[in-house]
Design a protein around this motif. Structure first.
Motif, short mmCIF file in Angstrom:
data_model
loop_
_atom_site.label_atom_id
_atom_site.label_comp_id
_atom_site.label_asym_id
_atom_site.label_seq_id
_atom_site.Cartn_x
_atom_site.Cartn_y
_atom_site.Cartn_z
N HIS A 204 31.45 31.42 58.47
CA HIS A 204 30.21 30.74 58.10
C HIS A 204 29.26 31.69 57.40
CE1 HIS A 204 30.83 26.90 59.99
NE2 HIS A 204 31.18 27.47 61.12
N MET A 205 28.66 31.20 56.32
CA MET A 205 27.57 31.90 55.63
C MET A 205 27.95 33.31 55.19
SD MET A 205 25.25 29.60 55.85
CE MET A 205 25.12 28.06 56.74
N ALA A 206 29.18 33.50 54.74
CA ALA A 206 29.58 34.83 54.25
C ALA A 206 28.78 35.16 53.00
CB ALA A 206 31.07 34.85 53.97
N MET A 207 28.11 36.30 53.01
CA MET A 207 27.27 36.66 51.86
C MET A 207 27.76 37.90 51.12
SD MET A 207 23.50 35.73 53.16
CE MET A 207 23.85 36.00 54.87
N HIS A 208 28.57 38.74 51.81
CA HIS A 208 29.16 39.89 51.12
C HIS A 208 30.64 39.59 50.98
CE1 HIS A 208 25.54 42.14 51.64
NE2 HIS A 208 25.55 41.86 52.91
N ASN A 209 31.04 39.22 49.81
CA ASN A 209 32.43 38.80 49.64
C ASN A 209 33.15 39.82 48.77
OD1 ASN A 209 32.15 36.27 51.10
ND2 ASN A 209 30.73 35.78 49.46
N PRO A 210 34.17 40.48 49.38
CA PRO A 210 34.83 41.55 48.64
C PRO A 210 35.53 41.03 47.39
CG PRO A 210 35.94 41.08 50.73
CD PRO A 210 34.70 40.26 50.70
N LYS A 211 35.59 41.91 46.37
CA LYS A 211 36.26 41.54 45.13
C LYS A 211 37.73 41.96 45.21
CE LYS A 211 32.38 41.82 42.01
NZ LYS A 211 31.55 42.76 41.36
N GLY A 212 38.53 41.40 44.36
CA GLY A 212 39.92 41.85 44.24
C GLY A 212 40.85 41.12 45.19
N ARG A 213 42.15 41.50 45.16
CA ARG A 213 43.15 40.75 45.90
C ARG A 213 43.48 41.35 47.27
NH1 ARG A 213 48.55 41.46 42.29
NH2 ARG A 213 49.27 39.84 43.69
N VAL A 214 42.91 42.55 47.54
CA VAL A 214 43.31 43.24 48.78
C VAL A 214 42.51 42.73 49.97
CG1 VAL A 214 43.43 45.44 49.97
CG2 VAL A 214 43.91 45.32 47.52
N ASN A 215 43.20 42.21 51.00
CA ASN A 215 42.52 41.86 52.24
C ASN A 215 43.41 42.15 53.44
OD1 ASN A 215 44.39 39.88 51.92
ND2 ASN A 215 42.96 38.15 52.18
N TYR A 216 44.31 43.12 53.29
CA TYR A 216 45.19 43.50 54.39
C TYR A 216 45.52 44.97 54.27
CZ TYR A 216 48.63 43.22 50.69
OH TYR A 216 49.30 43.43 49.51
N GLU A 217 46.03 45.51 55.35
CA GLU A 217 46.37 46.92 55.41
C GLU A 217 47.60 47.06 56.29
OE1 GLU A 217 45.26 49.24 53.70
OE2 GLU A 217 44.98 51.11 54.78
N PRO A 218 48.62 47.82 56.02
CA PRO A 218 48.69 48.67 54.84
C PRO A 218 48.99 47.88 53.57
CG PRO A 218 50.71 48.81 56.13
CD PRO A 218 49.78 47.93 56.89
N ASN A 219 48.57 48.44 52.44
CA ASN A 219 48.90 47.85 51.16
C ASN A 219 49.18 48.97 50.18
OD1 ASN A 219 46.53 48.42 49.26
ND2 ASN A 219 45.49 47.67 51.11
N SER A 220 49.82 48.62 49.06
CA SER A 220 50.19 49.67 48.11
C SER A 220 49.38 49.57 46.83
CB SER A 220 51.69 49.58 47.80
OG SER A 220 51.94 48.30 47.23
N TRP A 221 48.29 48.84 46.87
CA TRP A 221 47.45 48.69 45.67
C TRP A 221 46.57 49.93 45.50
CZ3 TRP A 221 49.83 45.18 43.24
CH2 TRP A 221 50.34 44.07 43.89
N PRO A 222 46.06 50.14 44.28
CA PRO A 222 45.24 51.34 44.05
C PRO A 222 44.04 51.38 45.00
CG PRO A 222 45.65 50.17 42.00
CD PRO A 222 46.19 49.31 43.09
N ARG A 223 43.72 52.59 45.47
CA ARG A 223 42.60 52.75 46.40
C ARG A 223 41.28 52.80 45.63
NH1 ARG A 223 43.83 51.39 51.49
NH2 ARG A 223 46.06 51.72 51.64
N ASP A 224 40.32 52.00 46.02
CA ASP A 224 38.96 52.09 45.48
C ASP A 224 38.02 51.49 46.53
OD1 ASP A 224 39.13 49.37 45.36
OD2 ASP A 224 39.25 49.24 43.18
N GLU A 225 36.77 51.26 46.15
CA GLU A 225 35.81 50.78 47.15
C GLU A 225 36.19 49.42 47.72
OE1 GLU A 225 31.99 49.46 45.43
OE2 GLU A 225 32.90 49.99 43.51
N HIS A 226 37.03 48.67 46.97
CA HIS A 226 37.44 47.36 47.50
C HIS A 226 38.75 47.45 48.27
CE1 HIS A 226 34.18 45.87 45.18
NE2 HIS A 226 34.71 46.31 44.05
#
Ligand code: HDD
Length: 689
Positions: free
Chosen positions: A396-418
């Motif tokens: 409910h009421m999510a206001m900070h919504n991360p960008k990009g496709r990563v929402n799990y860990e571990p992952n092999s996508w490039p590391r950045d602030e997202h």
């Protein structure tokens, strides 16, 4: 009346005081942004006709209003907050790696909320109650919440008892009263069946529970925590807040009257002081000790019903907190702030205190109920001020919504602030406390002494403070209807101090002294007196931050008024003029002096000392006003310093105080305004009979 609010009475407008916006950015809109043409008349079929369902302006306005309230806090509902900063003295960086303590002069923003415990949100500010003292530090490594009280111990040793404690203290469930009071059967029934609460009860019945101002209270983290340094070395630590303006309390009769005269007394005081630029300050102190001390100390440092006397482990001051900004919006900040004891940062850690362990669960849980979404950390008052990155999403009421496709860990996508990753080197690590044992519901034997520190606290008070404890116990127990509960409480008092028990029993008119309560451990009456536990032994000896009430009439001596107000200014104190009309008075030189309070709106209980500066004729007129007589009589009864001009004597004659005037009643002349304040900085003339 200002031009812009002239009564227009337009046909069909209902005659509101109507003003057109002057610029586009003043045009009211709906929450959806649609400009509103009229928000005072609903849409109707015909001039007197029924309302229309298409009225989106009406529906949205009522819809939002209907949902304005959120559940109040289940405890600590009544509270008041302010912003400020914490400034480190930089002297504990060797024992904690916590970012906020590393450098001298380093500033960390804070939000602090003070509260009462038992009362509902709309209850008065001055019941006899513990005060909450919760500080959120927005550090560079996340939020640290030090959720403490103005009393260094607690009623119970295990969190599983908390719902019982709070149920017993709040309104009784069948009748829905009493409000914000522990003076009733259920509370004392629970307490008298809970010997571990006896130490806290001594504090709650002392003047600590009726502070004069939130600015004049100490604060305590209560539990033993841990400090951990860069090398992983651990020390135990207890946190203390020391008010720069010193401690001060009201007397009980004053508290009762203040609650009627100004139920917002504490919040108004904090607001006024900050708005006047008189920013309240507290120093943060720590008692630091190691395991060796903990092992040899008489009590278990994991037991929240015990303290470590400051004489045994001195308090080291490690920084100061300054509250310098009031809230912009009470709801958004004070109401929605969500403290959680589990909010901790690297360099600080929990101990196994069973009360603290339970709290760590309860606070997060309650915020979900109260604020309605796990995204309460997105609210500006709760969000960290340092960068934060995680893979939590939605809700409910999510206001900070991360960008990009990563929402799990571990992952092999490039590391950045997202796409953040946990860091074993810099991330928070729990101290590696060795833990073993059978799974059981058990209270450690080391928690068994319930009376020794209660007795130590009582013995450490001055005679006046002891008398206040006797009176408070008498008052509270006099409201208890069940004789057996009163007797049971007295049976506990016998284990604390026999004279205390006898006095309370006599005051209550008990026919027979009960047997002392059975105790797991005999009271150790040899514990050393601790002066740090008394308020009066540590009197601040200053009028700074205090307020003088000046009862004034026409014809008052202007020279005396000026001498006094100059002295107040130099002392960093405030004053209010209490006058027969709120417009104020004219001095003997014809100068107009603005009134702050009407005589019947500004009783002397609102002030730390009073001065009565009148003409002889004015004093005679005041003698006919009951509230003016109460002003003087209450100030006298509450042992306040009373300054007066000789012309004010008719008022003292009328109140029969003339013959009783003592050294706390001081005649003020144009020459001695400073002398009066010099005496008044003792805050009360305790010798008065
Ligand atoms: Fe608590 C609020 C202080 C024991 C459960 N507590 C609350 C607040 C303060 C304290 C100052 C108000 C925070 C604010 O201003 O929003 N509480 C204490 C202290 C305790 C203590 C000093 C003992 C050392 N509390 C305690 C226990 C439990 C709770 C043992 C439950 C097991 N307290 C809560 C709560 C509250 C709360 C139900 C109500 C509203 C909130 O948390 O945010 O979770």
């Amino acid at each position: 009346m200002a031009e812009s609010f002239k009564y227009k009475g337009n046909k069909g407008s209902g005659g509101e005081l109507h003003q057109k916006p002057e610029a586009q950015d003043q045009v009211m809109t709906t929450a959806q942004g649609c400009p509103v043409s009229d928000d005072q008349n609903s849409l109707k079929a015909g001039e007197r006709g029924p309302g229309l369902i298409e009225d989106h302006v009406l529906r949205e306005k009522l819809f939002h209003f209907d949902h304005e309230r959120i559940p109040e806090r289940v405890v600590h509902a009544r509270g008041y907050g302010a912003h400020g900063y914490f400034e480190s003295y930089g002297n504990v960086s060797d024992i904690t790696s916590a970012d906020l303590f590393q450098k001298k002069g380093q500033k960390t923003p804070v939000f602090t909320r003070f509260s009462t415990v038992a009362g509902n949100k709309g209850s008065p500010d001055l019941p006899r109650d513990v005060r909450g003292f919760a500080v959120k530090f927005y550090t560079n490594e996340g939020n640290w919440d030090l959720v403490g009280n103005n009393i260094p111990v607690f009623f119970i040793q295990d969190a599983i008892k908390f719902p019982d404690l709070i149920h017993s203290a709040k309104q009784e469930p069948d009748r829905g009263f009493p409000q914000a009071q522990t003076a009733h059967d259920n509370f004392w029934d629970f307490i008298s069946l809970t010997p571990e609460s006896m130490h806290m009860v001594m504090w709650a019945m002392s003047d600590r529970a009726i502070p004069r101002s939130l600015r004049f209270m100490e604060g305590f983290g209560v539990h033993t925590f841990k400090f951990v340094n860069d090398k992983g070395d651990e020390k135990f630590v207890k946190f203390h807040w020391k008010p720069k303006l010193g401690m001060q309390s009201v007397v009980w009769n004053e508290a009762l009257k203040i609650n009627g005269a100004d139920p917002d007394f504490h919040r108004r005081d904090l607001w006024d002081a900050i708005q006047a630029g008189d920013y309240p300050e507290w120093e943060l102190g720590v008692q630091v000790f190691d395991r060796e001390f903990a092992d040899k100390f008489e009590f278990d440092v994991l037991d929240a019903t015990k303290l470590i006397p400051e004489e045994e482990v001195p308090v080291k001051l490690i920084g100061k907190m300054v509250l310098d900004r009031v809230v912009d919006n009470f709801f958004a900040e004070t109401e929605q702030v969500a403290f959680c004891t589990q909010n901790i940062v690297p360099g600080i850690d929990f101990t196994e205190d069973p009360l603290l362990q339970g709290r760590n669960f309860s606070y997060l849980d309650t915020q979900l109920k109260r604020l309605g979404s796990p995204n309460f950390t997105h609210l500006p008052i709760n969000a960290p001020k340092c960068p934060f990155r995680h893979l939590q999403q939605d809700g409910h009421m999510a206001m900070h919504n991360p960008k990009g496709r990563v929402n799990y860990e571990p992952n092999s996508w490039p590391r950045d602030e997202h796409n953040p990753r946990a860091c074993p080197d810099t991330g928070f690590k729990s101290t590696a406390e060795p833990v073993s044992g059978s799974k059981l519901r058990y209270r450690s034997e080391t928690f068994a002494d319930h009376y020794s520190q209660a007795a130590q606290f009582y013995r450490s008070q001055t005679d006046i403070e002891q008398m206040h404890i006797q009176n408070a116990l008498t008052f509270e127990l006099s409201k208890v209807e069940t004789l057996a509960i009163r007797e049971r409480m007295v049976s506990h008092l016998l284990n604390i101090d026999k004279e205390l028990a006898q006095t309370v029993a006599d005051n209550l008119g008990l026919q027979e002294m009960p047997e002392a309560a059975e105790a797991a451990m005999k009271t150790n009456t040899k514990l050393k007196i601790s002066d740090a536990l008394s308020i009066l032994k540590n009197a601040p000896n200053t009028f700074k931050g205090r307020k003088l009430g000046i009862l004034a009439t026409d014809g008052m001596d202007e020279g005396i008024l000026n001498a006094l107000t100059d002295a107040l200014k130099n002392a960093g104190a405030m004053y209010e003029v209490v006058a027969p009309t709120v417009n104020g008075v004219k001095t003997d030189k014809g100068t107009h002096v603005k009134g702050d309070q009407l005589v019947n709106g500004g009783p002397s209980v609102l002030y730390d000392a009073v001065a009565i500066i009148t003409s002889a004729e004015g004093a005679k007129k005041l003698s006919d006003i009951p509230e003016a007589k109460d002003f003087v009589m209450d100030a006298f009864a509450h042992k306040k310093y009373i300054g007066y001009t000789s012309s004010a004597m008719p008022l003292f004659e009328e109140t029969n105080l003339k013959g009783k005037m003592d050294k706390g009643c001081i005649e003020i002349t144009a020459a001695n305004g400073k002398d009066f304040l010099n005496e008044a900085k003792n805050l009360r003339f305790w010798k008065r009979k």
